[in-house]
Motif scaffolding. Structure first.
Motif, PDB file in Angstrom:
ATOM      1  N   PHE A  12      -0.237   4.837  -7.207  1.00  0.00           N
ATOM      2  CA  PHE A  12      -0.297   4.413  -5.813  1.00  0.00           C
ATOM      3  C   PHE A  12       0.460   3.118  -5.557  1.00  0.00           C
ATOM      4  CE2 PHE A  12      -4.406   6.776  -6.265  1.00  0.00           C
ATOM      5  CZ  PHE A  12      -4.016   7.871  -5.511  1.00  0.00           C
ATOM      6  N   ASP A  13       1.263   3.140  -4.488  1.00  0.00           N
ATOM      7  CA  ASP A  13       1.922   1.947  -3.984  1.00  0.00           C
ATOM      8  C   ASP A  13       1.125   1.507  -2.760  1.00  0.00           C
ATOM      9  OD1 ASP A  13       4.259   0.069  -3.540  1.00  0.00           O
ATOM     10  OD2 ASP A  13       4.329   1.230  -1.685  1.00  0.00           O
ATOM     11  N   THR A  14       0.574   0.294  -2.796  1.00  0.00           N
ATOM     12  CA  THR A  14      -0.307  -0.184  -1.732  1.00  0.00           C
ATOM     13  C   THR A  14       0.304  -0.013  -0.349  1.00  0.00           C
ATOM     14  OG1 THR A  14      -1.341  -1.768  -3.228  1.00  0.00           O
ATOM     15  CG2 THR A  14      -1.596  -2.190  -0.879  1.00  0.00           C
ATOM     16  N   ASP A  15       1.561  -0.443  -0.173  1.00  0.00           N
ATOM     17  CA  ASP A  15       2.200  -0.357   1.141  1.00  0.00           C
ATOM     18  C   ASP A  15       2.312   1.093   1.619  1.00  0.00           C
ATOM     19  OD1 ASP A  15       2.471  -3.100   1.145  1.00  0.00           O
ATOM     20  OD2 ASP A  15       4.548  -3.074   0.461  1.00  0.00           O
ATOM     21  N   ARG A  16       2.649   1.992   0.695  1.00  0.00           N
ATOM     22  CA  ARG A  16       2.806   3.410   1.056  1.00  0.00           C
ATOM     23  C   ARG A  16       1.463   4.020   1.459  1.00  0.00           C
ATOM     24  NH1 ARG A  16       3.361   7.403   3.301  1.00  0.00           N
ATOM     25  NH2 ARG A  16       4.073   9.397   2.495  1.00  0.00           N
ATOM     26  N   VAL A  17       0.402   3.676   0.725  1.00  0.00           N
ATOM     27  CA  VAL A  17      -0.937   4.200   1.039  1.00  0.00           C
ATOM     28  C   VAL A  17      -1.349   3.758   2.441  1.00  0.00           C
ATOM     29  CG1 VAL A  17      -3.401   4.050   0.437  1.00  0.00           C
ATOM     30  CG2 VAL A  17      -1.693   4.334  -1.377  1.00  0.00           C
ATOM     31  N   ILE A  18      -1.237   2.466   2.718  1.00  0.00           N
ATOM     32  CA  ILE A  18      -1.665   1.923   4.011  1.00  0.00           C
ATOM     33  C   ILE A  18      -0.780   2.453   5.136  1.00  0.00           C
ATOM     34  CG2 ILE A  18      -1.986  -0.213   5.344  1.00  0.00           C
ATOM     35  CD1 ILE A  18      -4.099   0.468   3.039  1.00  0.00           C
ATOM     36  N   GLN A  19       0.525   2.564   4.878  1.00  0.00           N
ATOM     37  CA  GLN A  19       1.462   3.114   5.875  1.00  0.00           C
ATOM     38  C   GLN A  19       1.033   4.543   6.251  1.00  0.00           C
ATOM     39  OE1 GLN A  19       5.312   3.808   4.150  1.00  0.00           O
ATOM     40  NE2 GLN A  19       6.245   4.423   6.067  1.00  0.00           N
ATOM     41  N   SER A  20       0.676   5.341   5.253  1.00  0.00           N
ATOM     42  CA  SER A  20       0.284   6.724   5.480  1.00  0.00           C
ATOM     43  C   SER A  20      -0.984   6.806   6.328  1.00  0.00           C
ATOM     44  CB  SER A  20       0.081   7.431   4.149  1.00  0.00           C
ATOM     45  OG  SER A  20      -0.314   8.767   4.365  1.00  0.00           O
ATOM     46  N   LEU A  21      -2.003   6.028   5.971  1.00  0.00           N
ATOM     47  CA  LEU A  21      -3.259   6.061   6.720  1.00  0.00           C
ATOM     48  C   LEU A  21      -3.080   5.515   8.137  1.00  0.00           C
ATOM     49  CD1 LEU A  21      -4.413   6.440   3.736  1.00  0.00           C
ATOM     50  CD2 LEU A  21      -6.514   5.611   4.742  1.00  0.00           C
ATOM     51  N   ASN A  22      -2.347   4.408   8.261  1.00  0.00           N
ATOM     52  CA  ASN A  22      -2.125   3.823   9.596  1.00  0.00           C
ATOM     53  C   ASN A  22      -1.390   4.787  10.512  1.00  0.00           C
ATOM     54  OD1 ASN A  22      -3.424   1.469   8.898  1.00  0.00           O
ATOM     55  ND2 ASN A  22      -1.558   0.311   8.518  1.00  0.00           N
ATOM     56  N   LYS A  23      -0.439   5.548   9.960  1.00  0.00           N
ATOM     57  CA  LYS A  23       0.325   6.519  10.736  1.00  0.00           C
ATOM     58  C   LYS A  23      -0.624   7.566  11.341  1.00  0.00           C
ATOM     59  CE  LYS A  23       2.935   9.584   8.589  1.00  0.00           C
ATOM     60  NZ  LYS A  23       4.010  10.080   7.714  1.00  0.00           N
ATOM     61  N   ILE A  24      -1.612   7.977  10.549  1.00  0.00           N
ATOM     62  CA  ILE A  24      -2.549   8.999  11.018  1.00  0.00           C
ATOM     63  C   ILE A  24      -3.537   8.444  12.030  1.00  0.00           C
ATOM     64  CG2 ILE A  24      -4.461  10.483  10.245  1.00  0.00           C
ATOM     65  CD1 ILE A  24      -2.653  10.965   7.704  1.00  0.00           C
ATOM     66  N   PHE A  25      -3.929   7.188  11.852  1.00  0.00           N
ATOM     67  CA  PHE A  25      -4.893   6.581  12.783  1.00  0.00           C
ATOM     68  C   PHE A  25      -4.273   6.152  14.093  1.00  0.00           C
ATOM     69  CE2 PHE A  25      -7.826   6.147   9.149  1.00  0.00           C
ATOM     70  CZ  PHE A  25      -8.961   6.637   9.762  1.00  0.00           C
ATOM     71  N   ASN A  26      -2.948   5.950  14.122  1.00  0.00           N
ATOM     72  CA  ASN A  26      -2.314   5.465  15.352  1.00  0.00           C
ATOM     73  C   ASN A  26      -1.722   6.575  16.187  1.00  0.00           C
ATOM     74  OD1 ASN A  26      -3.028   2.913  14.652  1.00  0.00           O
ATOM     75  ND2 ASN A  26      -1.109   2.463  13.620  1.00  0.00           N
TER      76      ASN A  26
END
Length: 120
Positions: free
Chosen positions: A106-120
């Motif tokens: 896991f790459d922290t930035d990629r994980v958060i980017q993925s989740l944020n994309k779905i929540f926004n």
């Protein structure tokens, strides 16, 4: 909007790493599962906003668990997690309703980017 996440992975180290990344970035981990059968049960019990789902697991793999969860809740939001070299299963998961996939390790930035994309 709360950001409640169910983490599904057969490797405890991967669950711990993902949980650490998510909690440091404002997500609430409401449960963990180590196989697809457990994932479906926990999904029904916890009703998370999003699921991170490993593809390769014992008892029931991530693609089968994704399909089972989508039958229970067609609006379920699932992100698949896979090691390199599992493109065929990743494609099947996307066709079955997964919204994104994250490559391990896991790459922290990629994980958060993925989740944020779905929540926004």
């Amino acid at each position: 909007m709360s950001k409640r996440v169910l983490i599904v992975d057969d490797a405890i180290f991967m669950r711990m790493k993902l949980k650490d990344i998510l909690e440091k970035n404002g997500y609430e981990v409401v449960g963990e599962a180590q196989n697809g059968m457990e994932a479906v049960e926990k999904y029904q019990a916890e009703k998370p906003d999003i699921v991170t789902m490993d593809i390769t697991m014992p008892e029931m793999d991530g693609v089968a668990a994704l399909k089972a969860i989508k039958q229970i809740d067609p609006n379920a939001k699932v992100i698949m997690c896979s090691a390199m070299g599992q493109q065929t299963m990743v494609m099947e998961a996307i066709q079955s309703g997964a919204l994104d996939f994250i490559v391990k390790p896991f790459d922290t930035d990629r994980v958060i980017q993925s989740l944020n994309k779905i929540f926004n």
